[in-house]
Write a protein that holds these residues in place. Structure first.
Motif, PDB file in Angstrom:
ATOM      1  N   ALA A 142       0.832  -1.210   0.000  1.00 22.57           N
ATOM      2  CA  ALA A 142       0.000   0.000   0.000  1.00 22.57           C
ATOM      3  C   ALA A 142       0.866   1.259   0.000  1.00 22.57           C
ATOM      4  CB  ALA A 142      -0.932  -0.008   1.212  1.00 22.57           C
ATOM      5  N   GLU A 143       2.029   1.188   0.647  1.00 26.94           N
ATOM      6  CA  GLU A 143       2.919   2.351   0.683  1.00 26.94           C
ATOM      7  C   GLU A 143       3.506   2.650  -0.694  1.00 26.94           C
ATOM      8  OE1 GLU A 143       3.334   4.327   3.179  1.00 26.94           O
ATOM      9  OE2 GLU A 143       2.331   3.137   4.736  1.00 26.94           O
ATOM     10  N   VAL A 144       3.914   1.620  -1.415  1.00 30.24           N
ATOM     11  CA  VAL A 144       4.600   1.862  -2.690  1.00 30.24           C
ATOM     12  C   VAL A 144       3.631   2.086  -3.849  1.00 30.24           C
ATOM     13  CG1 VAL A 144       6.650   0.614  -1.959  1.00 30.24           C
ATOM     14  CG2 VAL A 144       4.884  -0.601  -3.215  1.00 30.24           C
ATOM     15  N   THR A 145       2.394   1.656  -3.725  1.00 34.30           N
ATOM     16  CA  THR A 145       1.434   1.883  -4.806  1.00 34.30           C
ATOM     17  C   THR A 145       0.721   3.222  -4.673  1.00 34.30           C
ATOM     18  OG1 THR A 145      -0.253   0.621  -3.588  1.00 34.30           O
ATOM     19  CG2 THR A 145       1.052  -0.570  -5.228  1.00 34.30           C
ATOM     20  N   ASP A 146       0.845   3.872  -3.527  1.00 34.55           N
ATOM     21  CA  ASP A 146       0.223   5.176  -3.303  1.00 34.55           C
ATOM     22  C   ASP A 146       1.306   6.254  -3.389  1.00 34.55           C
ATOM     23  OD1 ASP A 146      -0.964   7.493  -2.336  1.00 34.55           O
ATOM     24  OD2 ASP A 146      -2.193   6.429  -0.858  1.00 34.55           O
ATOM     25  N   ARG A 147       1.291   7.023  -4.458  1.00 38.78           N
ATOM     26  CA  ARG A 147       2.328   8.026  -4.672  1.00 38.78           C
ATOM     27  C   ARG A 147       2.314   9.118  -3.608  1.00 38.78           C
ATOM     28  NH1 ARG A 147       4.689   7.510  -9.670  1.00 38.78           N
ATOM     29  NH2 ARG A 147       3.650   6.010 -11.050  1.00 38.78           N
ATOM     30  N   GLU A 148       1.184   9.365  -3.002  1.00 39.26           N
ATOM     31  CA  GLU A 148       1.134  10.374  -1.948  1.00 39.26           C
ATOM     32  C   GLU A 148       1.850   9.891  -0.684  1.00 39.26           C
ATOM     33  OE1 GLU A 148      -2.756  11.778  -1.120  1.00 39.26           O
ATOM     34  OE2 GLU A 148      -3.107  12.532  -3.153  1.00 39.26           O
ATOM     35  N   ARG A 149       1.845   8.596  -0.445  1.00 43.04           N
ATOM     36  CA  ARG A 149       2.539   8.054   0.729  1.00 43.04           C
ATOM     37  C   ARG A 149       4.033   7.931   0.502  1.00 43.04           C
ATOM     38  NH1 ARG A 149      -0.905   2.901   3.069  1.00 43.04           N
ATOM     39  NH2 ARG A 149      -3.008   3.723   2.793  1.00 43.04           N
ATOM     40  N   SER A 150       4.445   7.746  -0.763  1.00 46.50           N
ATOM     41  CA  SER A 150       5.875   7.584  -1.089  1.00 46.50           C
ATOM     42  C   SER A 150       6.221   8.459  -2.289  1.00 46.50           C
ATOM     43  CB  SER A 150       6.184   6.111  -1.390  1.00 46.50           C
ATOM     44  OG  SER A 150       5.258   5.587  -2.352  1.00 46.50           O
ATOM     45  N   PRO A 151       6.109   9.779  -2.142  1.00 45.15           N
ATOM     46  CA  PRO A 151       6.268  10.680  -3.295  1.00 45.15           C
ATOM     47  C   PRO A 151       7.663  10.710  -3.897  1.00 45.15           C
ATOM     48  CG  PRO A 151       6.161  11.928  -1.246  1.00 45.15           C
ATOM     49  CD  PRO A 151       5.817  10.507  -0.904  1.00 45.15           C
ATOM     50  N   GLU A 152       8.689  10.346  -3.137  1.00 40.96           N
ATOM     51  CA  GLU A 152      10.074  10.430  -3.633  1.00 40.96           C
ATOM     52  C   GLU A 152      10.554   9.135  -4.273  1.00 40.96           C
ATOM     53  OE1 GLU A 152      12.367  13.527  -0.862  1.00 40.96           O
ATOM     54  OE2 GLU A 152      11.609  11.795   0.264  1.00 40.96           O
ATOM     55  N   ASP A 157      11.874   2.158  -9.431  1.00 39.57           N
ATOM     56  CA  ASP A 157      12.007   1.430  -8.168  1.00 39.57           C
ATOM     57  C   ASP A 157      10.643   1.083  -7.577  1.00 39.57           C
ATOM     58  OD1 ASP A 157      14.797   1.601  -8.294  1.00 39.57           O
ATOM     59  OD2 ASP A 157      14.769   3.611  -7.416  1.00 39.57           O
ATOM     60  N   ARG A 158       9.657   1.901  -7.863  1.00 41.20           N
ATOM     61  CA  ARG A 158       8.286   1.592  -7.438  1.00 41.20           C
ATOM     62  C   ARG A 158       7.823   0.292  -8.116  1.00 41.20           C
ATOM     63  NH1 ARG A 158       4.958   5.186  -5.148  1.00 41.20           N
ATOM     64  NH2 ARG A 158       6.193   6.931  -5.974  1.00 41.20           N
ATOM     65  N   GLU A 159       8.146   0.161  -9.384  1.00 40.47           N
ATOM     66  CA  GLU A 159       7.791  -1.058 -10.121  1.00 40.47           C
ATOM     67  C   GLU A 159       8.550  -2.265  -9.563  1.00 40.47           C
ATOM     68  OE1 GLU A 159       7.981  -2.857 -14.694  1.00 40.47           O
ATOM     69  OE2 GLU A 159       8.608  -0.802 -14.279  1.00 40.47           O
ATOM     70  N   LEU A 160       9.824  -2.065  -9.225  1.00 40.09           N
ATOM     71  CA  LEU A 160      10.635  -3.150  -8.654  1.00 40.09           C
ATOM     72  C   LEU A 160      10.015  -3.654  -7.346  1.00 40.09           C
ATOM     73  CD1 LEU A 160      13.301  -4.842  -8.358  1.00 40.09           C
ATOM     74  CD2 LEU A 160      14.205  -2.867  -7.104  1.00 40.09           C
ATOM     75  N   LEU A 161       9.676  -2.737  -6.446  1.00 45.62           N
ATOM     76  CA  LEU A 161       9.164  -3.133  -5.141  1.00 45.62           C
ATOM     77  C   LEU A 161       7.765  -3.736  -5.235  1.00 45.62           C
ATOM     78  CD1 LEU A 161      10.402  -0.162  -2.912  1.00 45.62           C
ATOM     79  CD2 LEU A 161      11.386  -2.452  -3.142  1.00 45.62           C
ATOM     80  N   SER A 162       6.888  -3.107  -6.007  1.00 46.43           N
ATOM     81  CA  SER A 162       5.527  -3.641  -6.110  1.00 46.43           C
ATOM     82  C   SER A 162       5.529  -5.002  -6.799  1.00 46.43           C
ATOM     83  CB  SER A 162       4.615  -2.658  -6.869  1.00 46.43           C
ATOM     84  OG  SER A 162       5.078  -2.438  -8.189  1.00 46.43           O
ATOM     85  N   GLY A 163       6.379  -5.168  -7.817  1.00 44.05           N
ATOM     86  CA  GLY A 163       6.462  -6.455  -8.501  1.00 44.05           C
ATOM     87  C   GLY A 163       7.023  -7.551  -7.615  1.00 44.05           C
TER      88      GLY A 163
END
Length: 286
Positions: A142-152, A157-163
């Motif tokens: 939920a943290e990595v798929t919500d850009r407001e929670r993890s804006p930086e 890397d978002r794709e790496l972590l969510s995948g």
């Protein structure tokens, strides 16, 4: 914690202990993150102070400690003079624990594995309503798929972590036959080397899952000394755990010391763990 909040947390810990009749002449901050751990002297008590919003988590940790000490688990115990419960003061949840003077610096892998084995055996002897490890994976996702929670967090890397979180957790969570109660995060920082032997702390992370989920938090040499471990599953769990760790570091409100360094290192550890899995690794960013 922010300096002003840390000062309030220290005072809440001091005042709670004093109200219980303990002598407190000095307070040392042992650990400072979203929760703080304080050593009080001369009463020699360890106090854990969490935001009152985490009252349920603190109460859960105290309940886990009660049950595990009752079956002889290698865990840090509650301070008897603390009433065996969570105290609420000035917006904080305060619990009192036995202070153990550390012996040496590290627990050798064979002793580490033996302590974890005995801990798992004790966990099988208690009945406790605990979340499954997949709940923590879902929270990290939920943290990595919500850009407001993890804006930086960069898109790559978002794709790496969510995948990684999705691709590895799905097959592991499908198999429940080996599930049992776990510590949840038995990494070296949560294992004290004491005169009584190795003792686990930070019991609030207790959850259900395969023992390899716990083993993946320990140094790899520990896994080699743990009887019956599924090394392939432990390797997958290690990649999954680093992905969760990295997800927490990219939270907008994360306060871990040296966060920027851990952000970079966490992502490197995820990639290295995935490379070791080889063909069949989960789809993720490269």
């Amino acid at each position: 914690m922010e300096p002003s909040r840390l000062r309030r947390a220290v005072e809440a810990g001091r005042a709670t202990a004093t109200e219980l009749g303990l002598q407190v002449d000095d307070v040392t901050v042992v650990h400072d993150s979203d929760r703080v751990a304080l050593r009080l002297v001369p009463c020699d008590v360890l106090v854990r102070v969490a935001p009152s919003g985490d009252l349920a988590g603190s109460a859960f940790e105290v309940e886990v400690a009660h049950r595990l000490t009752g079956v002889g688990a290698p865990v840090a115990g509650l301070e008897p003079r603390g009433g065996g419960r969570v105290h609420v003061r000035d917006g904080f949840a305060v619990s009192l624990w036995t202070y153990y003077e550390p012996v040496g610096t590290e627990v050798a892998p064979p002793a580490y594995a033996d302590a974890l084995r005995r801990h798992h055996a004790a966990l099988r002897r208690i009945d406790l309503d605990a979340p499954r490890f997949t709940d923590r994976i879902a929270a990290a996702l939920a943290e990595v798929t919500d850009r407001e929670r993890s804006p930086e967090l960069p898109d790559r890397d978002r794709e790496l972590l969510s995948g990684t979180l999705t691709g590895l957790s799905t097959p592991i969570s499908a198999e429940r036959a080996g599930d049992q109660l776990l510590h949840g995060e038995p990494h070296p920082g949560n294992l004290l080397n004491t005169s009584r032997g190795p003792l686990f702390v930070d019991l609030a992370t207790c959850c259900r899952g395969p023992v390899e989920f716990d083993l993946a938090h320990a140094p790899e040499e520990v896994e080699r000394h743990y009887p019956g471990a599924d090394h392939g599953l432990a390797l997958r769990c290690r990649a999954l755990n680093w992905a969760m760790f990295s997800s927490w570091r990219w939270r907008r409100d994360d306060r871990m010391p040296e966060r920027d360094r851990w952000r970079a290192e966490g992502l490197d550890r995820v990639r290295a763990a995935l490379d070791r899995l080889g063909p069949g690794r989960p789809p993720a960013g490269t």
